[in-house]
Design a protein around this motif. Structure first.
Motif, PDB file in Angstrom:
ATOM      1  N   ASN A 104       0.838  -1.200   0.000  1.00 12.70           N
ATOM      2  CA  ASN A 104       0.000   0.000   0.000  1.00 12.70           C
ATOM      3  C   ASN A 104       0.874   1.252   0.000  1.00 12.70           C
ATOM      4  OD1 ASN A 104      -2.030   1.936   0.519  1.00 12.70           O
ATOM      5  ND2 ASN A 104      -3.166   0.504   1.818  1.00 12.70           N
ATOM      6  N   GLU A 128      -7.169  -0.515  -0.153  1.00 16.34           N
ATOM      7  CA  GLU A 128      -7.082  -1.934   0.163  1.00 16.34           C
ATOM      8  C   GLU A 128      -7.840  -2.876  -0.769  1.00 16.34           C
ATOM      9  OE1 GLU A 128      -8.028  -2.354   4.288  1.00 16.34           O
ATOM     10  OE2 GLU A 128      -6.091  -1.543   4.951  1.00 16.34           O
ATOM     11  N   GLN A 132      -6.251  -6.382  -2.025  1.00 10.95           N
ATOM     12  CA  GLN A 132      -6.835  -7.663  -1.640  1.00 10.95           C
ATOM     13  C   GLN A 132      -7.228  -8.492  -2.857  1.00 10.95           C
ATOM     14  OE1 GLN A 132      -9.858  -5.910   0.956  1.00 10.95           O
ATOM     15  NE2 GLN A 132      -9.001  -7.028   2.692  1.00 10.95           N
ATOM     16  N   ARG A 141       0.233  -6.421   3.367  1.00 11.87           N
ATOM     17  CA  ARG A 141       0.134  -5.415   4.433  1.00 11.87           C
ATOM     18  C   ARG A 141       1.496  -4.799   4.773  1.00 11.87           C
ATOM     19  NH1 ARG A 141      -4.933  -4.838   6.521  1.00 11.87           N
ATOM     20  NH2 ARG A 141      -6.391  -6.546   6.081  1.00 11.87           N
ATOM     21  N   ARG A 167      -4.621  -1.611  11.238  1.00 16.31           N
ATOM     22  CA  ARG A 167      -4.898  -2.359  10.008  1.00 16.31           C
ATOM     23  C   ARG A 167      -3.900  -3.479   9.760  1.00 16.31           C
ATOM     24  NH1 ARG A 167      -9.844  -1.564   8.413  1.00 16.31           N
ATOM     25  NH2 ARG A 167      -9.237  -2.280   6.333  1.00 16.31           N
ATOM     26  N   TYR A 169      -0.484  -3.281   9.413  1.00 12.24           N
ATOM     27  CA  TYR A 169       0.592  -2.980   8.469  1.00 12.24           C
ATOM     28  C   TYR A 169       1.957  -2.962   9.130  1.00 12.24           C
ATOM     29  CZ  TYR A 169      -2.631  -1.607   4.761  1.00 12.24           C
ATOM     30  OH  TYR A 169      -3.589  -1.608   3.782  1.00 12.24           O
TER      31      TYR A 169
END
Length: 312
Positions: A104, A128, A132, A141, A167, A169
């Protein structure tokens, strides 16, 4: 010299914090090899393209060069452009088909210091679904801060880190960088004019800058820790990057570099704070570590002025 737009780094590490980090780095089992992890920002579309180039052609040449060298790489995605250019999803599909993971890079490549922590969290989540949908069983992530901007105040930095932790990450650090992004526009100019002299000069400067970055990172790491940490190299999916990738990888491998995954590089204790998205006094880099220790910055050739004037 690293341009401020891609090196928004503050020298905020405390000497106490650095001393503790140094103690960890000297523990038995800490990695000690000239390992480099390749990372590429701004998928699927970086900067301008020379005449006749396509985004798909750029990524196809990149992944072919990586395959020839047996080099793993991680790409970082800004998915906002897919809303108006959905055909560019094919770039991400080619990257994934080659076996390289995606991470990301924020929905629209917005600077945390410009948008604030709340919008930052929204941008993170909005990116996201694309990740995904393409990830398969890969670990997507990982987060790379746009412009390497991690928050100019402790409150913003902490809030951003909290959003990342929530989240799940890990922060993709940068410990090697030669501002490859700055070559993209001059390359497009020289190509459009058919300026063979300008193109040859850009190729030389590209490799010289890359080698200087390797030397600088090794110099700082050895001065700080008496060893090579595994380095994380920041690059971009640009047309010149694709053109130069076979020669760049050959250069690094001739210098004894072993190309490793981002996950393997960041398993080193140096990266603990970013891998755990821990709060800290400032962004993690060799530059901040060296500044905190009072070490001089290694000499680097400033190519920015020459790049700006080429093929005008």
């Amino acid at each position: 010299m690293v341009d401020v737009r891609h090196r928004n780094r503050r020298n905020g590490a405390t000497r106490l914090g650095r001393a503790l980090a140094l103690a960890v780095l000297m523990l038995p089992g800490a990695a000690s090899a000239q390992d480099v992890a390749l990372t590429f920002d701004d998928l699927p579309a970086h900067s301008v393209l020379p005449p006749g180039e396509t985004r798909l052609g750029v990524v196809a040449r990149l992944v072919a060069a990586l395959a020839d060298a047996g080099a793993p790489a991680t790409g970082f995605v800004n998915a906002a452009g897919l809303e108006t250019r959905p055909e560019e999803r094919a770039v991400l599909e080619v990257w994934r088909a080659a076996g390289h993971p995606l991470g990301n890079h924020g929905w629209s490549h917005a600077n945390l210091d410009a948008i604030g922590a709340d919008v930052f969290a929204t941008e993170l989540v909005r990116n996201e679904p694309v990740l995904q949908s393409l990830a398969g069983d890969s670990d997507w992530r990982w987060f790379r801060y746009p412009f390497l901007a991690e928050g100019q105040t402790p409150d913003v930095r902490r809030a951003a880190r909290a959003a990342l932790r929530e989240r799940g990450y890990k922060v993709a650090s940068v410990t090697m960088d030669f501002s490859d992004w700055a070559f993209s526009e001059p390359w497009a100019r020289c190509r459009s004019k058919g300026d063979a002299v300008g193109m040859a000069r850009l190729e030389t400067l590209f490799l010289t800058s890359a080698e200087e970055a390797l030397t600088a990172s090794r110099t700082q790491s050895r001065a700080l820790y008496g060893r090579d940490i595994p380095y994380v190299l920041l690059m971009h999916v640009g047309a010149l990057d694709a053109h130069m990738m076979p020669r760049l990888l050959a250069l690094y491998q001739a210098r004894g570099v072993r190309l490793v995954t981002l996950e393997a590089a960041m398993a080193d204790p140096f990266y603990d704070a970013d891998r755990t998205t821990a709060d800290g006094p400032g962004p993690l880099s060799l530059e901040t570590a060296a500044a905190a220790a009072g070490l001089p910055r290694p000499a680097r050739t400033d190519v920015q002025s020459e790049l700006a004037g080429l093929c005008r």
